[in-house]
Design an enzyme around this catalytic site. Sequence first.
Site, PDB file in Angstrom:
ATOM      1  N   ASP A 100      -0.309  13.587   1.497  1.00 47.56           N
ATOM      2  CA  ASP A 100      -1.564  12.973   1.106  1.00 47.56           C
ATOM      3  C   ASP A 100      -1.205  11.810   0.172  1.00 47.56           C
ATOM      4  O   ASP A 100      -0.074  11.733  -0.308  1.00 47.56           O
ATOM      5  CB  ASP A 100      -2.427  14.016   0.388  1.00 47.56           C
ATOM      6  CG  ASP A 100      -3.742  13.451  -0.096  1.00 47.56           C
ATOM      7  OD1 ASP A 100      -4.363  12.654   0.634  1.00 47.56           O
ATOM      8  OD2 ASP A 100      -4.152  13.797  -1.222  1.00 47.56           O
TER       9      ASP A 100
ATOM     10  N   ASP B   2      -3.648   9.883  -2.505  1.00 48.02           N
ATOM     11  CA  ASP B   2      -4.216   9.927  -3.855  1.00 48.02           C
ATOM     12  C   ASP B   2      -3.966  11.286  -4.498  1.00 48.02           C
ATOM     13  O   ASP B   2      -4.280  12.329  -3.919  1.00 48.02           O
ATOM     14  CB  ASP B   2      -5.717   9.639  -3.802  1.00 48.02           C
ATOM     15  CG  ASP B   2      -6.000   8.176  -3.508  1.00 48.02           C
ATOM     16  OD1 ASP B   2      -5.489   7.334  -4.263  1.00 48.02           O
ATOM     17  OD2 ASP B   2      -6.696   7.876  -2.531  1.00 48.02           O
TER      18      ASP B   2
ATOM     19  N   GLY C 136     -13.185  10.769   1.487  1.00 42.50           N
ATOM     20  CA  GLY C 136     -13.227   9.488   2.181  1.00 42.50           C
ATOM     21  C   GLY C 136     -14.282   8.596   1.545  1.00 42.50           C
ATOM     22  O   GLY C 136     -15.245   9.067   0.937  1.00 42.50           O
TER      23      GLY C 136
ATOM     24  N   ALA D 266      -8.630   8.313   2.992  1.00 43.71           N
ATOM     25  CA  ALA D 266      -9.070   6.940   2.752  1.00 43.71           C
ATOM     26  C   ALA D 266      -8.979   6.107   4.026  1.00 43.71           C
ATOM     27  O   ALA D 266      -8.280   6.458   4.979  1.00 43.71           O
ATOM     28  CB  ALA D 266      -8.225   6.311   1.650  1.00 43.71           C
TER      29      ALA D 266
ATOM     30  N   ILE E 115      -7.407   0.228   5.244  1.00 44.46           N
ATOM     31  CA  ILE E 115      -7.248  -0.924   4.350  1.00 44.46           C
ATOM     32  C   ILE E 115      -6.769  -0.474   2.969  1.00 44.46           C
ATOM     33  O   ILE E 115      -5.926  -1.119   2.346  1.00 44.46           O
ATOM     34  CB  ILE E 115      -8.568  -1.741   4.256  1.00 44.46           C
ATOM     35  CG1 ILE E 115      -8.337  -2.999   3.411  1.00 44.46           C
ATOM     36  CG2 ILE E 115      -9.701  -0.899   3.705  1.00 44.46           C
ATOM     37  CD1 ILE E 115      -9.538  -3.932   3.417  1.00 44.46           C
TER      38      ILE E 115
END
Length: 214
Positions: free
Chosen positions: A8, A10, A47, A109, A112
């Site tokens: 993952d 973050d 998200g 996420a 971008i």
Amino acid sequence: MAELYIFDMDGVLLDSEPVVTHAALEALSTYGVEAAYGDFLPFTGMGEDRFIGGVAELHGRAFEPGMKKLTYEIYCRRAKDEVLVYPWTRPMLEHLLARGKKIAVASAADRIKVTCNLGCIGIDPSLFSAIVTGSEIVRNKPAPDIFLKAAQMAGVDPALCTVTEDALSGVMAAKAAGMRAVAVTTSFPAGRLRDAGADFVTDDLLDLFRELVP
């Protein structure tokens, strides 16, 4: 022993939550939504559609795609200077690559933001056998879809994958995918991560991976 190590982003490789939260606050304010920092906490890890949209709805405003677009524009301007990359991140990834292991990123996420974050880390995206983002799946964590897709893209059996997570939903998703779960205590205490199903829990990922993959 695992062949693919899925991370993952973050809370595992870096901490972007303060930066993206402030970016979302600024973006929402241009839409007349005067939110508070704490409003975002229940939507963290879901998200950006829910992260931003959930707060907008709390304040009586329907989510609009432009809210997220503006949030990302603000975030990407600030990320390089403000995002915290954990001290273990690059040494850990380099340690695994040097031992012939495949690595992957699986983040809720959008692409971008993931691309921007990899730039903050300073690692070549081509070194990853798979990069899967929330933009490319239908069901997010705790469903196992994002991790199963990463394994498929890397050509590795799920049973030979280890996932590293900081969130309870991520640990549950890893176990639902039939993968080993490593958890780091950047977001939740060790006991809660173990209760969620984590096989290993640590405060320092570099130390753990040096032990697991000597």
